[in-house]
Design an enzyme around this catalytic site. Structure first.
Site, PDB file in Angstrom:
ATOM      1  N   ASN A  62       0.828  -1.212   0.000  1.00 52.12           N
ATOM      2  CA  ASN A  62       0.000   0.000   0.000  1.00 52.12           C
ATOM      3  C   ASN A  62       0.860   1.258   0.000  1.00 52.12           C
ATOM      4  OD1 ASN A  62       0.588  -0.948   2.652  1.00 52.12           O
ATOM      5  ND2 ASN A  62      -1.040   0.261   3.537  1.00 52.12           N
ATOM      6  N   GLU A  75      -3.085  -4.361  -3.191  1.00 52.92           N
ATOM      7  CA  GLU A  75      -3.608  -5.242  -4.241  1.00 52.92           C
ATOM      8  C   GLU A  75      -3.707  -4.507  -5.568  1.00 52.92           C
ATOM      9  OE1 GLU A  75      -4.748  -4.718  -1.228  1.00 52.92           O
ATOM     10  OE2 GLU A  75      -5.914  -6.389  -0.447  1.00 52.92           O
ATOM     11  N   CYS A 112     -10.227  -5.072   0.394  1.00 57.79           N
ATOM     12  CA  CYS A 112     -11.350  -4.130   0.485  1.00 57.79           C
ATOM     13  C   CYS A 112     -12.245  -4.281  -0.748  1.00 57.79           C
ATOM     14  CB  CYS A 112     -10.849  -2.696   0.607  1.00 57.79           C
ATOM     15  SG  CYS A 112     -10.287  -1.985  -0.957  1.00 57.79           S
TER      16      CYS A 112
HETATM   17  N1  THU Z   1      -5.302  -1.461   2.433  1.00 53.81           N
HETATM   18  C1  THU Z   1      -4.761  -2.267   1.457  1.00 53.81           C
HETATM   19  O1  THU Z   1      -3.621  -2.069   1.039  1.00 53.81           O
HETATM   20  N2  THU Z   1      -5.518  -3.277   0.986  1.00 53.81           N
HETATM   21  C2  THU Z   1      -6.802  -3.537   1.369  1.00 53.81           C
HETATM   22  O2  THU Z   1      -7.452  -4.395   0.773  1.00 53.81           O
HETATM   23  C3  THU Z   1      -7.385  -2.814   2.494  1.00 53.81           C
HETATM   24  C4  THU Z   1      -6.625  -1.652   2.989  1.00 53.81           C
HETATM   25  C5  THU Z   1      -4.505  -0.346   2.936  1.00 53.81           C
HETATM   26  C6  THU Z   1      -5.057   1.002   2.580  1.00 53.81           C
HETATM   27  C7  THU Z   1      -4.454   1.859   3.657  1.00 53.81           C
HETATM   28  O3  THU Z   1      -3.153   2.245   3.252  1.00 53.81           O
HETATM   29  C8  THU Z   1      -4.325   0.920   4.840  1.00 53.81           C
HETATM   30  O4  THU Z   1      -4.434  -0.385   4.330  1.00 53.81           O
HETATM   31  C9  THU Z   1      -5.375   1.132   5.910  1.00 53.81           C
HETATM   32  O5  THU Z   1      -6.649   1.089   5.377  1.00 53.81           O
END
Ligand code: THU
Length: 164
Positions: A62, A75, A112
């Site tokens: 992320n 992702e 998510c």
């Molecule tokens: N996040 C992801 O990288 N993937 C997901 O499927 C859910 C959330 C990240 C986004 C943000 O940087 C952190 O997790 C907290 O939400």
């Protein structure tokens, strides 16, 4: 009116050591990818590793931004990179994991909704269902085969077909 029940199938392993060799390797790469996450705001570091049909492995993490919505999930970082480099190659497997600075994640981390929608599009483009492997920092590992198992009733390209 009728009630329609929709079922999904989730396979669960006790921990990473129970995964088949190739999947364990992919998950280990996802764990490594959490090191380069840029998550100063949430401190929630997500890592992902994709295995493509051609054997190529792509990792992502992320990437956050001070203007919060400008950041992107691990992702989608990996899936969009894969599509930008190998537009015609299917994604076979996606491993996802996360770790946080100040608490322990002992349950599988599922993607998510927005990432699920992008996964659905990835499957539709290549007409190839992908396997998703989800893990926390430790503990059980969950596996699903096909995005419809985590996104029933998904928005479908059929919805965009123009009536003649
Ligand atoms: N996040 C992801 O990288 N993937 C997901 O499927 C859910 C959330 C990240 C986004 C943000 O940087 C952190 O997790 C907290 O939400």
């Amino acid at each position: 009116m009728q009630e329609i029940k929709i079922s999904v199938t989730v396979f669960e392993y006790n921990d990473i050591s129970d995964l088949p060799e190739q999947e364990r390797h992919l998950m280990e790469l996802a764990v490594k990818a959490t090191d380069f996450a840029y998550a100063p705001y949430s401190t929630f570091r997500v890592g992902t590793a994709l295995l493509l049909e051609n054997g190529e492995i792509i990792t992502g993490n992320n990437q956050e931004n001070m203007a919060y919505p400008s950041g992107l999930c691990a992702e989608r970082v990996a899936l969009f990179y894969a599509a930008s480099q190998y537009p015609d190659v299917a994604v076979n497997t996606v491993a996802i994991t996360a770790r946080a600075n100040d608490f322990e994640i002992d349950h599988p981390v599922a993607p998510c909704g927005a990432c699920r929608q992008v996964m659905a599009e990835t499957e539709n483009r290549s007409k190839n269902k992908m396997k998703l492997i989800m893990m926390g920092e430790k503990g059980k590992v969950q596996v699903v085969e096909g995005v419809d198992n985590i996104l029933p009733l998904m928005f479908h390209e059929e919805n965009l077909k123009k009536k003649k």
